[in-house]
Design a protein around this motif. Structure first.
Motif, short mmCIF file in Angstrom:
data_model
loop_
_atom_site.label_atom_id
_atom_site.label_comp_id
_atom_site.label_asym_id
_atom_site.label_seq_id
_atom_site.Cartn_x
_atom_site.Cartn_y
_atom_site.Cartn_z
N GLN A 19 25.29 7.55 -5.46
CA GLN A 19 25.13 8.89 -5.63
C GLN A 19 23.97 9.34 -4.68
N ARG A 20 23.70 8.47 -3.61
CA ARG A 20 22.39 8.67 -2.95
C ARG A 20 22.44 9.98 -2.15
N ASP A 21 23.59 10.25 -1.59
CA ASP A 21 23.43 11.52 -0.70
C ASP A 21 23.57 12.76 -1.54
N GLU A 22 24.20 12.61 -2.88
CA GLU A 22 24.34 13.66 -3.76
C GLU A 22 22.72 13.92 -4.15
N LEU A 23 22.25 12.97 -4.53
CA LEU A 23 20.85 12.96 -5.20
C LEU A 23 19.87 13.87 -4.16
N HIS A 24 20.05 13.32 -2.87
CA HIS A 24 19.23 13.84 -1.82
C HIS A 24 19.36 15.59 -1.73
N LYS A 25 20.68 15.99 -1.77
CA LYS A 25 20.82 17.27 -1.86
C LYS A 25 20.34 17.94 -3.11
N HIS A 26 20.58 17.54 -4.14
CA HIS A 26 20.15 17.86 -5.43
C HIS A 26 18.63 18.00 -5.40
N LEU A 27 17.89 17.06 -5.14
CA LEU A 27 16.49 17.09 -5.16
C LEU A 27 15.92 18.25 -3.90
N LEU A 28 16.57 18.33 -2.87
CA LEU A 28 16.19 19.40 -2.26
C LEU A 28 16.33 20.65 -2.90
N ALA A 29 17.42 21.02 -3.42
CA ALA A 29 17.83 22.33 -4.17
C ALA A 29 16.74 22.65 -5.18
N GLU A 30 16.35 21.18 -5.82
CA GLU A 30 15.35 21.70 -6.71
C GLU A 30 13.91 21.64 -6.36
N VAL B 171 12.48 19.20 -4.44
CA VAL B 171 11.52 17.97 -4.63
C VAL B 171 11.74 17.29 -3.21
N PRO B 172 10.78 17.31 -2.42
CA PRO B 172 10.92 16.50 -1.05
C PRO B 172 11.24 15.24 -1.31
N ASN B 173 12.08 14.85 -0.26
CA ASN B 173 12.59 13.44 -0.21
C ASN B 173 13.25 13.20 1.13
N ALA B 174 13.31 11.86 1.55
CA ALA B 174 13.79 11.63 2.82
C ALA B 174 14.55 10.43 2.90
N ILE B 175 15.37 10.18 3.78
CA ILE B 175 16.17 8.81 3.98
C ILE B 175 15.48 8.17 5.14
N TYR B 176 14.79 6.96 5.00
CA TYR B 176 14.26 6.33 5.93
C TYR B 176 14.79 4.88 5.86
N VAL C 179 0.76 -1.32 0.11
CA VAL C 179 0.04 -0.02 -0.11
C VAL C 179 0.92 1.35 0.14
N PHE C 180 2.23 1.11 -0.25
CA PHE C 180 3.11 2.13 -0.53
C PHE C 180 2.97 3.24 0.51
N HIS C 181 3.00 2.90 1.78
CA HIS C 181 3.22 4.04 2.78
C HIS C 181 4.41 4.91 2.28
N GLN C 182 5.59 4.36 2.16
CA GLN C 182 6.55 5.09 1.25
C GLN C 182 6.68 4.37 -0.01
N TYR C 183 7.34 5.21 -0.82
CA TYR C 183 7.97 4.77 -2.12
C TYR C 183 9.45 4.94 -2.05
N THR C 184 10.15 3.90 -2.01
CA THR C 184 11.68 4.02 -1.80
C THR C 184 12.46 3.26 -2.91
N LEU C 185 13.33 4.07 -3.34
CA LEU C 185 14.34 3.41 -4.32
C LEU C 185 15.54 3.19 -3.74
N GLN C 186 16.54 2.31 -4.35
CA GLN C 186 17.91 2.08 -4.12
C GLN C 186 18.58 2.68 -5.02
N ILE C 187 19.71 3.47 -4.49
CA ILE C 187 20.51 4.17 -5.65
C ILE C 187 21.80 3.29 -5.55
N THR C 188 22.11 2.95 -6.75
CA THR C 188 23.23 1.85 -6.56
C THR C 188 24.54 2.20 -7.07
#
Ligand SMILES: *Cc1c(COP(=O)(O)O)cnc(C)c1O
Length: 382
Positions: free
Chosen positions: A307-318, A320-325, A295-304
C-alpha cells in the motif's frame, strides 16, 4: 518535511548577529568567520582537518580528486543513495560500481561489496544513509585487505558516531581516509544556502585538497594541479557557526521524534520501522541516547502490504508531508545503466524502492503533530 522557520525563530538573534558581523566587515570570502567555523567543526568532530567548500557534491568530487583517482579506476558505492554520490564518480571518468544495500540499515551490503572488488577497484564510498552510520568495522577491514581508499559520504549523518567492535567510538565522516558533508538547508547541520566540507586526519591529503578547492594554487597565481573554485561563503559560515553548538540538541530532538514514531508503529504488522545499530552486532532497539549511531536525517518506514503508493497519496490529501527517498535505484537510472549490472544483484534495493516512505523529521516536531501523523498512518495501513 522540515520546519526551518520554527528552528530559525529560536536562534534568530545569534544567527542575525553572525550575519551582521559579515556585512559590517565585508569579509565575504574566506573571512575570519570561515576559519572560526572550520576550527569549531574540527573540534566538534575531533578531526585534524576540515576544509570547507561550496556544497556536498563538490566535497565528494574534491575528495576523489585529492586521492589522485584516475580514469578507469573503479569506485564502489551503494545502489540506494542520492545520485550525487555516483554522479561525481562518473563526472571524473572513474567507473562507478553500484552494489546492493542491507534491508535494515539501508547501507552498503558487505557481501555485495566484497563480490564487486576487482583488480581495478581503488575506493569505497560508504554513504551513511538517512543518518545511520554504515558497517565501518567491515568497510575498513575490506579496504585494508584490498588496499582501497575509503571516502565517507556523511551528508546525511553529521553528528552521528560509530562504535567499533573493540569499543572505540569515532564521529561519522572521520573514520575513512576522507569524509564529506553537505550543509544544504534541510540537512542536520544546514546553512541558509549551499555549503559543504571535507574532513581528514591525513596532513598531506588536507594540503592537496586545500589547493584543489582554490584553483590548484598553493602559492598565489602558481597552479600546481588542476583545481576547482569551491568555497563556503562567510555568511553561510556565520550561520553554521551559530548553529553548530545546537547540533547535538538537534540530533536528540530527531531521536525523540523517531522514538515516538517507533512506538506508535510497533504493533502495526504491515510497517517496518527503521533500525538503529551502533555496529553490525549491536542493535539499539529502542533507540538509545548513548551511542549516537543514528541521527535520523530521515525517518523512513517500509510498508510491507503493497500500500505504499496509496499511503503516499492519502497522506498528501490529509495534509501530512511525506516523500519517497528514493523511487528509482541508481543502477536503473538512464545516466548510470551499465551492462555489468543484473537485476538479481539488487534484490534489496529493488524491494526498498517499492516499500519505503519517509515521514516529517526535524527538530521542531511536537507531540500533537506526531500524534496526528501516526494516527493518520495507522488508520490507513491496517
Ligand atoms: C545532500 C547529499 C549530497 C549532496 O549535497 P549537496 O550539498 O546538495 O551538493 C550528497 N550525498 C548525499 C547522500 C546527500 O544526501
Amino acid at each position: 518535511m522540515v520546519d526551518l522557520q520554527g528552528q530559525y525563530a529560536k536562534i534568530k538573534d545569534t544567527v542575525n548577529k553572525s550575519i551582521t558581523q559579515v556585512l559590517d566587515t565585508s569579509a565575504y570570502i574566506n573571512g575570519p568567520l570561515v576559519h572560526e567555523f572550520q576550527a569549531d567543526l574540527e573540534k566538534y568532530l575531533d578531526v585534524k582537518h576540515v576544509i570547507p567548500c561550496a556544497n556536498g557534491t563538490d566535497a565528494l568530487q574534491i575528495a576523489m580528486m585529492g586521492l589522485g583517482l584516475e580514469q578507469g579506476d573503479e569506485v564502489i558505492t551503494a545502489d540506494f543513495t542520492f545520485a550525487a554520490t555516483v554522479e561525481v564518480i562518473a563526472l571524473l571518468k572513474l567507473t562507478p560500481v553500484l552494489v546492493d544495500v542491507e534491508a535494515d540499515t539501508f547501507n552498503l551490503n558487505i557481501e555485495a561489496l566484497k563480490k564487486a572488488i576487482t583488480p581495478k577497484t581503488k575506493a569505497i564510498v560508504p554513504v551513511h544513509l538517512f543518518g545511520q552510520v554504515a558497517n565501518m568495522d567491515a568497510v575498513m577491514e575490506v579496504a585494508k585487505e584490498h588496499n582501497l581508499f575509503v571516502i565517507e559520504d556523511n551528508a546525511q549523518a553529521i553528528g552521528a558516531s560509530y562504535t567499533f567492535k573493540n569499543g572505540k567510538k569515532q564521529k561519522a565522516g572521520t573514520i575513512g581516509n576522507v569524509g564529506t558533508t553537505s550543509f544544504f538547508p534541510s540537512k542536520n547541520l544546514g546553512c541558509y544556502g549551499d555549503g559543504g566540507a571535507i574532513f581528514t586526519n591525513d596532513d598531506a591529503l588536507a594540503h592537496i585538497i586545500r589547493g584543489i578547492v582554490n584553483h590548484g594554487m598553493y602559492t598565489r597565481y602558481y597552479h600546481d594541479v588542476v583545481g576547482v573554485n569551491s568555497r563556503l561563503d562567510a555568511i553561510q559560515a556565520g550561520v553554521l557557526q551559530a548553529k553548530l553548538p545546537n547540533l547535538d540538541t538537534y540530533c536528540d530532538a530527531r531521536r525523540n521524534a523517531a522514538r515516538f514514531y517507533n512506538k506508535a508503529f510497533a504493533s502495526n504488522a504491515n510497517i517496518i520501522t527503521p533500525t538503529a545499530k551502533s555496529n553490525a552486532t549491536i542493535n539499539c532497539g529502542e533507540i538509545c541516547d548513548v551511542c549516537d549511531c543514528h541521527v535520523f536525517h530521515q525517518y523512513t518506514l517500509q510498508i510491507t502490504n503493497g500500500q505504499r503508493d496509496e499511503l503516499h497519496k492519502h497522506l498528501l490529501a490529509e495534509g501530512v508531508p511525506n516523500a519517497i527517498y528514493y523511487p528509482v535505484a541508481l543502477h536503473a537510472q538512464k545516466a548510470y545503466k551499465d551492462a555489468r549490472y543484473k537485476e538479481s544483484d539488487f534484490p534489496v534495493t529493488n524491494h526498498l524502492i517499492k516499500t519505503v516512505i519517509s515521514l516529517p523529521m526535524h527538530t521542531e516536531l511536537d507531540t500533537e503533530q506526531l500524534e496526528f501523523i501516526t494516527n493518520t498512518i495507522n488508520n490507513f495501513v491496517k
